[in-house]
Design a protein around this motif. Structure first.
Motif, short mmCIF file in Angstrom:
data_model
loop_
_atom_site.label_atom_id
_atom_site.label_comp_id
_atom_site.label_asym_id
_atom_site.label_seq_id
_atom_site.Cartn_x
_atom_site.Cartn_y
_atom_site.Cartn_z
N ASN A 143 -3.80 -3.78 -2.67
CA ASN A 143 -2.72 -3.34 -1.81
C ASN A 143 -2.43 -1.86 -2.05
OD1 ASN A 143 -0.40 -2.90 -0.42
ND2 ASN A 143 0.68 -4.71 -1.17
N SER A 145 -0.68 0.34 -0.62
CA SER A 145 0.69 0.84 -0.51
C SER A 145 1.52 0.51 -1.75
CB SER A 145 1.37 0.29 0.74
OG SER A 145 1.56 -1.10 0.60
N ALA A 146 1.02 -0.41 -2.57
CA ALA A 146 1.77 -0.80 -3.76
C ALA A 146 1.62 0.22 -4.88
CB ALA A 146 1.32 -2.17 -4.25
#
Ligand SMILES: *[C@@H]1O[C@H](CO)[C@@H](O)[C@H](O)[C@H]1NC(C)=O
Ligand SMILES: *[C@@H]1O[C@H](CO)[C@@H](O)[C@H](O)[C@H]1NC(C)=O
Ligand SMILES: *[C@@H]1O[C@H](CO)[C@@H](O)[C@H](O)[C@H]1NC(C)=O
Ligand SMILES: *[C@@H]1O[C@H](CO)[C@@H](O)[C@H](O)[C@H]1NC(C)=O
Length: 163
Positions: A143, A145-146
């Motif tokens: 992920n 965006s994490a």
């Protein structure tokens, strides 16, 4: 028969002594180092002298750094926990390490690293100048965006030169 029993007891006591102190302690001109590499440690050994300068825990199986993990290690200058399986870091874990200069947490499994780096985490470790958090991206691969840069926690460290 009794003598043999005594001898065996003595041998077991001796082995117990040896295995109770797995970390190798060296002292070079008063700079004390505990070498605890590759001992499959899941927790920080409690029998290490608290006045050491260097704690080398690389290549073990630590999974969490707790608030009290390094309690009373007032003298610690270098903490090396690279290549463990650390996924969680509690906010107060570094509070007592006011002398800390070098912190290597690379090659772990720290998820959501920017969330876990509380902005006060290093508030007492103002001497820290070398911080390595590379290769904690297992989560980010899943992920993108994490993974954001833990800026707030680091902004207090005016002398940080290596990341
Ligand atoms: C660790 O310390 C933080 C900050 O005081 C606290 O919020 C948290 O609950 C503590 N964690 C544990 C497991 O005690
Ligand atoms: C690493 O930690 C995760 C949980 O955070 C666990 O599922 C996994 O088995 C651990 N891996 C090793 C090699 O210990
Ligand atoms: C940063 O480094 C400078 C020069 O070495 C030093 O004078 C200063 O005290 C350091 N600041 C902190 C907060 O450690
Ligand atoms: C990715 O991370 C963001 C921020 O943490 C979160 O809101 C989102 O649900 C995550 N997406 C997936 C697919 O896990």
């Amino acid at each position: 028969m009794m003598a043999l029993f005594d001898v065996m007891c003595a041998v077991f006591l001796l082995l117990g002594e040896v295995y109770a102190h797995q970390c190798k302690i060296t002292d070079v001109k008063g700079y004390k180092k505990a070498d605890c590499r590759k001992l499959q440690l899941k927790t920080i050994p409690s029998d290490i002298s608290k006045d050491i300068d260097v704690l080398d825990l690389r290549d073990n199986d630590l999974s969490v750094l707790k608030n009290d993990s390094f309690e009373n290690f007032y003298n610690l200058k270098e903490l090396l926990v690279s290549n463990n399986n650390i996924s969680r870091i509690e906010t107060e874990v570094f509070y007592e390490l006011q002398q800390l200069k070098v912190l290597d947490m690379s090659e772990n499994n720290i998820e959501r690293i920017s969330d876990q780096f509380d902005q006060n985490m290093f508030q007492y470790s103002r001497n820290l100048y070398k911080l390595d958090i590379r290769r904690n991206m297992k989560d980010a691969k899943r992920n993108q965006s994490a993974y954001t840069y833990p800026g707030a926690a680091l902004s207090l460290l005016v002398n940080l030169t290596f990341l």
